[in-house]
Scaffold this motif. Structure first.
Motif, PDB file in Angstrom:
ATOM      1  N   ALA A 140       9.878  -2.335   3.145  1.00 34.84           N
ATOM      2  CA  ALA A 140       8.716  -2.068   3.714  1.00 34.84           C
ATOM      3  C   ALA A 140       8.667  -0.755   4.281  1.00 34.84           C
ATOM      4  CB  ALA A 140       8.316  -2.999   4.927  1.00 34.84           C
ATOM      5  N   TRP A 141       7.704  -0.075   4.342  1.00 35.09           N
ATOM      6  CA  TRP A 141       7.528   1.331   4.862  1.00 35.09           C
ATOM      7  C   TRP A 141       7.991   1.157   6.353  1.00 35.09           C
ATOM      8  CZ3 TRP A 141       7.905   4.951   1.630  1.00 35.09           C
ATOM      9  CH2 TRP A 141       6.995   4.922   0.634  1.00 35.09           C
ATOM     10  N   ILE A 142       8.435   2.328   7.142  1.00 36.39           N
ATOM     11  CA  ILE A 142       8.801   2.469   8.434  1.00 36.39           C
ATOM     12  C   ILE A 142       7.887   3.773   8.886  1.00 36.39           C
ATOM     13  CG2 ILE A 142      10.759   1.195   8.505  1.00 36.39           C
ATOM     14  CD1 ILE A 142      12.397   3.453   8.576  1.00 36.39           C
ATOM     15  N   GLY A 143       7.790   4.248  10.208  1.00 36.13           N
ATOM     16  CA  GLY A 143       7.133   5.525  10.607  1.00 36.13           C
ATOM     17  C   GLY A 143       7.991   6.657  10.402  1.00 36.13           C
ATOM     18  N   LEU A 144       8.654   6.742   9.548  1.00 38.70           N
ATOM     19  CA  LEU A 144       9.586   8.063   9.179  1.00 38.70           C
ATOM     20  C   LEU A 144       9.142   8.969   8.127  1.00 38.70           C
ATOM     21  CD1 LEU A 144      11.935   9.523  10.952  1.00 38.70           C
ATOM     22  CD2 LEU A 144      13.290   8.171   9.264  1.00 38.70           C
ATOM     23  N   THR A 145       9.062  10.240   8.635  1.00 40.53           N
ATOM     24  CA  THR A 145       8.682  11.034   7.274  1.00 40.53           C
ATOM     25  C   THR A 145       9.125  12.611   7.611  1.00 40.53           C
ATOM     26  OG1 THR A 145       6.791  11.797   5.894  1.00 40.53           O
ATOM     27  CG2 THR A 145       6.442  11.634   8.291  1.00 40.53           C
ATOM     28  N   ASP A 146       9.197  13.287   6.613  1.00 42.62           N
ATOM     29  CA  ASP A 146       9.393  14.911   6.683  1.00 42.62           C
ATOM     30  C   ASP A 146       8.349  15.564   5.631  1.00 42.62           C
ATOM     31  OD1 ASP A 146      10.106  14.280   3.886  1.00 42.62           O
ATOM     32  OD2 ASP A 146      11.916  15.629   3.890  1.00 42.62           O
ATOM     33  N   SER A 147       7.113  14.907   5.774  1.00 44.28           N
ATOM     34  CA  SER A 147       5.977  15.578   4.755  1.00 44.28           C
ATOM     35  C   SER A 147       5.532  16.862   5.509  1.00 44.28           C
ATOM     36  CB  SER A 147       4.785  14.474   4.719  1.00 44.28           C
ATOM     37  OG  SER A 147       4.414  13.990   5.969  1.00 44.28           O
ATOM     38  N   ASP A 180       9.172  11.984   0.593  1.00 43.89           N
ATOM     39  CA  ASP A 180       8.647  12.366   1.979  1.00 43.89           C
ATOM     40  C   ASP A 180       8.525  11.395   2.906  1.00 43.89           C
ATOM     41  OD1 ASP A 180       9.007  15.049   1.338  1.00 43.89           O
ATOM     42  OD2 ASP A 180       6.946  15.181   1.038  1.00 43.89           O
ATOM     43  N   CYS A 181       8.749  10.031   2.540  1.00 36.98           N
ATOM     44  CA  CYS A 181       8.587   8.857   3.267  1.00 36.98           C
ATOM     45  C   CYS A 181       9.700   7.910   3.248  1.00 36.98           C
ATOM     46  CB  CYS A 181       7.134   8.197   3.117  1.00 36.98           C
ATOM     47  SG  CYS A 181       5.478   9.195   3.485  1.00 36.98           S
ATOM     48  N   CYS A 191       5.780   9.180  -1.169  1.00 32.49           N
ATOM     49  CA  CYS A 191       4.859   8.377  -0.284  1.00 32.49           C
ATOM     50  C   CYS A 191       3.524   7.652  -0.906  1.00 32.49           C
ATOM     51  CB  CYS A 191       4.312   9.444   0.726  1.00 32.49           C
ATOM     52  SG  CYS A 191       5.375  10.356   1.863  1.00 32.49           S
ATOM     53  N   LEU A 192       3.677   7.954  -2.193  1.00 30.74           N
ATOM     54  CA  LEU A 192       2.574   7.520  -3.033  1.00 30.74           C
ATOM     55  C   LEU A 192       3.112   5.909  -3.646  1.00 30.74           C
ATOM     56  CD1 LEU A 192       1.493  10.678  -5.059  1.00 30.74           C
ATOM     57  CD2 LEU A 192       0.422   9.738  -2.966  1.00 30.74           C
ATOM     58  N   ASN A 193       4.169   5.503  -3.451  1.00 34.23           N
ATOM     59  CA  ASN A 193       4.714   4.379  -4.076  1.00 34.23           C
ATOM     60  C   ASN A 193       3.974   3.046  -2.995  1.00 34.23           C
ATOM     61  OD1 ASN A 193       6.213   5.615  -5.751  1.00 34.23           O
ATOM     62  ND2 ASN A 193       8.003   4.926  -5.046  1.00 34.23           N
ATOM     63  N   LYS A 218       0.833  -1.132   0.034  1.00 37.43           N
ATOM     64  CA  LYS A 218      -0.041   0.031   0.044  1.00 37.43           C
ATOM     65  C   LYS A 218       0.924   1.116   0.152  1.00 37.43           C
ATOM     66  CE  LYS A 218      -3.903  -1.993   2.723  1.00 37.43           C
ATOM     67  NZ  LYS A 218      -4.878  -1.770   1.650  1.00 37.43           N
ATOM     68  N   THR A 219       0.152   2.420  -0.117  1.00 32.62           N
ATOM     69  CA  THR A 219       0.907   3.755  -0.055  1.00 32.62           C
ATOM     70  C   THR A 219       1.283   3.820   1.559  1.00 32.62           C
ATOM     71  OG1 THR A 219      -0.985   5.069   0.309  1.00 32.62           O
ATOM     72  CG2 THR A 219      -0.349   4.576  -1.837  1.00 32.62           C
TER      73      THR A 219
END
Length: 219
Positions: free
Chosen positions: A143-150, A187-188, A207-209, A108-109
């Motif tokens: 996998a995604w982790i919970g880090l972003t600069d959005s 940003d993710c 983040c849309l990937n 998912k995104t």
């Protein structure tokens, strides 16, 4: 003359009898003192024995209380652990130290991935140590982790609002570069386990990937 002799004999006999009586009285008094002394010693020993027995009983009671408390504590701990295992170990979750991790089987995104974690009573994973980083790398998921600069560009924050202090970026990352010119904002953050080393394996990404994701919650 004979009368005087008889009187003297009588007096002597009376003196002898009196001496016998005195000796007998003295002997009785001595025996009485010895008896009293013996009885006193016996009572003292009895009191001492009773005191010792009482002390031993007190010590045994304390030991019994401690044993019962330890038994109750161990039983409660086992029951708690069993309950936590039943409540927090559904299919797809794994335990590491004091945390549980969910590894998705679909992609998912970043936002959709986080929404899924929240629905599970968790959030995207926050990585706090080399050990945790290596554990997650061993899951072999990109996998995604919970880090972003959005929110603020180049100000990386975890999903709980805390700032990034220890990072595990791969060489030249983050680079904010996307293959699609329309999605140049990266940003993710993903954990790339396909070809990078365990400790340095983060990559910023749009983040849309679509990626797998890892949820985390404290046991």
């Amino acid at each position: 003359m004979e009368s005087h002799i008889r009187t003297a004999d009588y007096v002597n006999k009376q003196m002898i009898e009196l001496n016998k009586v005195n000796e007998e009285n003295q002997n009785r008094a001595t025996r009485s003192v010895k008896t009293e002394t013996h009885l006193s010693d016996g009572r003292l020993r009895l009191y001492r024995l009773a005191a010792v027995c009482f002390g031993v009983l007190c010590v045994l009671q304390v030991i019994l209380n401690i044993s019962l408390r330890l038994t109750c504590y161990n039983t409660m701990t086992e029951e708690r652990d069993q309950l936590q295992t039943k409540q927090t170990c559904p299919e797809g979750w794994q335990k590491f130290n004091s945390r549980w991790y969910f590894i998705s089987t679909e992609t998912k995104t970043w936002e959709e991935s986080r929404d899924d974690c929240v629905k599970r009573g968790a959030d995207l994973v926050i990585i706090n140590s080399n050990m945790e980083q290596e554990f997650l790398f061993g899951l072999n998921k990109r996998a995604w982790i919970g880090l972003t600069d959005s929110v603020t560009e180049e100000t990386w924050k975890w999903v709980d609002g805390t700032s990034l202090t220890t990072s595990y970026w791969y060489t030249l990352q983050p680079d904010n570069y996307g293959a699609n010119p329309a999605n140049r904002e990266e940003d993710c953050v993903e954990l790339n386990t396909e070809s990078w080393y365990p400790v340095k394996a983060w990559n910023d990404l749009s983040c849309l990937n679509n990626r797998y994701w890892i949820c985390e919650k404290v046991v």
